[in-house]
Design an enzyme around this catalytic site. Structure first.
Site, PDB file in Angstrom:
ATOM      1  N   GLY A 196       0.570  -1.183  -0.249  1.00  0.00           N
ATOM      2  CA  GLY A 196      -0.170   0.052  -0.193  1.00  0.00           C
ATOM      3  C   GLY A 196       0.988   0.865   0.166  1.00  0.00           C
ATOM      4  CG  HIS A 247      -6.218   4.975  19.479  1.00  0.00           C
ATOM      5  ND1 HIS A 247      -6.149   3.436  18.296  1.00  0.00           N
ATOM      6  CD2 HIS A 247      -7.029   5.369  18.116  1.00  0.00           C
ATOM      7  CE1 HIS A 247      -5.685   3.883  17.640  1.00  0.00           C
ATOM      8  NE2 HIS A 247      -6.445   5.012  16.914  1.00  0.00           N
TER       9      HIS A 247
END
Length: 514
Positions: free
Chosen positions: A37, A273
């Site tokens: 990518g 997170h």
């Protein structure tokens, strides 16, 4: 011992993962880092700059490291280098153009599809050619594959890597893969993705990256909690009233509306997170600093979280979110959420953990607020000013400070809120705080999985949030509109207050200036 010597000693003490078959064999083979990518935003803005800073600090010696970019885009080596160049020099890097040029010469580009043999066969051929050029003993080389890709292509890419691009034998070398979040959209999709990758690679070869675990202040949590005597007796339900873990952004989706609408703020921020930060705040002391011992304690915390109650959730969506042409007109996706989690164990029974995240708010910050209970028998009548709080500012302006009540200077016996402050920018002048991606990529090279998410940890996290997410997806829970640039829905502050959080009035922490 200087920091550079320590880093080298630490690096040398870490051997290859269990796939190598021999933990006593030194890592002497050349290192190939493959960024899949390579032409995408993540690679340009995060992965390649992180590799560049590691290179500048001597962690990627040019005589043993080569970097490969791989993507479908048909471009040349120089085209990729030119795309990356502008992202390598920023406000923390005054590196001369010579360093940039030398680093870019380490990068080679290979074009190919993500599900076809031809491209990966060519990639393997180029990696092998590099290894031979470095006179690397066959089987001693190291191959790190960084998947800066959407999760939908992880299974096909991992199959291609497994079939065509693995390190050829086990003479101290290894093959490792780094995968980015989101790891699925709910428990079933995450488990399916884990199974597909798990059939191809052993768990010690898989590095599920959550960049919050690479942040300096997050990494400091274990030291703060377990290396300081005065925290040990206070860190429990007898002294702590509540814990807030907050993520705020002062901008909206900014062109990412189509992507964001598929996930929403809970999947994007809270389930990964903030939940990872909660684990480090709440976990028991591990028996050692070995990665598995630390991750064992994190899993225990997640398994102790009670089911989320609907009345302890507030969802919001900022006004104008649906004006984005990539967002459906009737989108039910929350851009703001406050969720209260409760941990059913001896240490934390009755202490609410308030997780709050939102976009298009009135400030940008991420922080942990540990709020202590009121002082019993308050002879100074100062409870209205606010409680003691230990605040860990993760970003920006990294800092730790304790909010406490002191005497106002002067002849009167009056009290005021102040702080004991450790601000990193002031205390550690001239010290560059590394970006999270730098630290985590270096950990991957070293084979240290402490700051990566283990499969059972990922499963336990999804088990907490999947029922709530399904209710939102089915339209059973609706977000409340809120103004851009506000604190979010007023109901969120009301929920925090109901849970026990006392907001301090008339005091604000001001980051010190140099």
């Amino acid at each position: 011992m200087g920091s550079g010597e320590w880093c080298l000693q630490k690096r040398d003490s870490l051997r290859s993962d269990s796939f190598s078959g021999n933990e006593n064999v030194p890592e002497t083979g050349c290192l190939s880092i493959i960024v899949l990518g390579a032409s995408g935003d993540l690679a340009k803005k995060k992965t390649f700059p992180a590799l560049f800073h590691l290179y500048c600090q001597g962690f990627l010696p040019p005589d043993e490291v080569h970097i490969f970019g791989y993507a479908r885009t048909k471009i040349s080596d120089d085209d990729l280098r030119n795309r990356i160049r502008g992202y390598l020099v920023n406000d923390r890097s005054a590196s001369p153009s010579e360093d940039v040029s030398k680093f870019l010469q380490l990068i080679q580009y290979v074009s190919g599809s993500y599900d076809g043999a031809q491209g990966f066969q060519l990639l393997d051929k180029e990696i092998t050619k590099h290894e031979i050029s470095k006179s690397s003993q066959e089987g001693s080389s190291r191959r790190l594959f960084y998947l800066a890709l959407p999760p939908s292509v992880y299974p096909s890419v991992c199959r291609m890597i497994r079939k065509y691009c693995m390190n050829k034998s086990d003479l101290g070398g290894w093959t490792r893969i780094v995968v980015e979040k989101p790891f699925g959209k709910d428990l079933d999709s995450a488990e399916q993705l884990s199974s597909q990758i798990g059939e191809l690679f052993d768990e010690p070869q898989i590095y599920r990256i959550d960049h919050y675990l690479g942040k300096e202040l997050v990494q400091n949590l274990l030291v703060l909690r377990f290396a300081n005597r005065f925290f040990l007796p206070l860190w429990n339900r007898d002294n702590i009233d509540n814990v807030q873990i907050v993520f705020r952004e002062d901008f909206g989706t900014e062109g990412r509306g189509g992507y964001f609408d598929e996930y929403g703020i809970i999947r994007d921020i809270i389930q990964n997170h903030l939940l990872q930060v909660l684990c480090l705040v709440a976990m028991e002391k591990p028996v050692s600093l070995k990665p598995e011992h630390i991750r064992d304690e994190k899993v225990k915390v997640l398994q102790s979280v009670l089911p989320i109650k609907d009345e302890e959730v507030v969802l919001g969506q900022y006004e104008g979110y649906r004006d984005d042409p990539t967002v459906p007109n009737h989108s039910n996706t929350p851009t703001f959420a406050t969720v209260i989690l409760r941990i059913h164990n001896e240490r934390w029974e009755g202490v609410p953990f308030i997780l709050k995240a939102g976009k298009a708010l009135n400030s940008r910050k991420a922080e942990i607020r540990v709020q202590f209970k009121d002082v019993p028998g308050d002879i100074f009548k100062c409870q209205k000013q606010g409680r003691n709080e230990f605040v860990i500012r993760l970003q920006p302006s990294e800092a730790m400070y304790m909010k406490l009540t002191v005497k106002q200077p002067g002849l009167e016996m009056s009290t005021v809120q102040s702080e004991l402050d450790l601000s990193y920018r002031q205390r550690y002048q001239g010290v560059t705080i590394p970006e999270a991606y730098e630290r985590l990529i270096l950990d991957t090279i070293r084979g240290d999985q402490q700051h990566f998410v283990r499969r059972d940890e990922l499963k336990a996290a999804w088990e907490i949030f999947t029922p709530l997410l399904h209710r939102i997806d089915n339209g059973e829970m609706k977000p409340i509109p809120y103004r851009t640039g506000s604190r979010g829905p007023a109901e969120a502050d009301e929920l925090s207050a109901k849970a026990g959080y006392v907001q301090t009035h008339g005091y604000i922490w001001i980051p010190p200036t140099l």
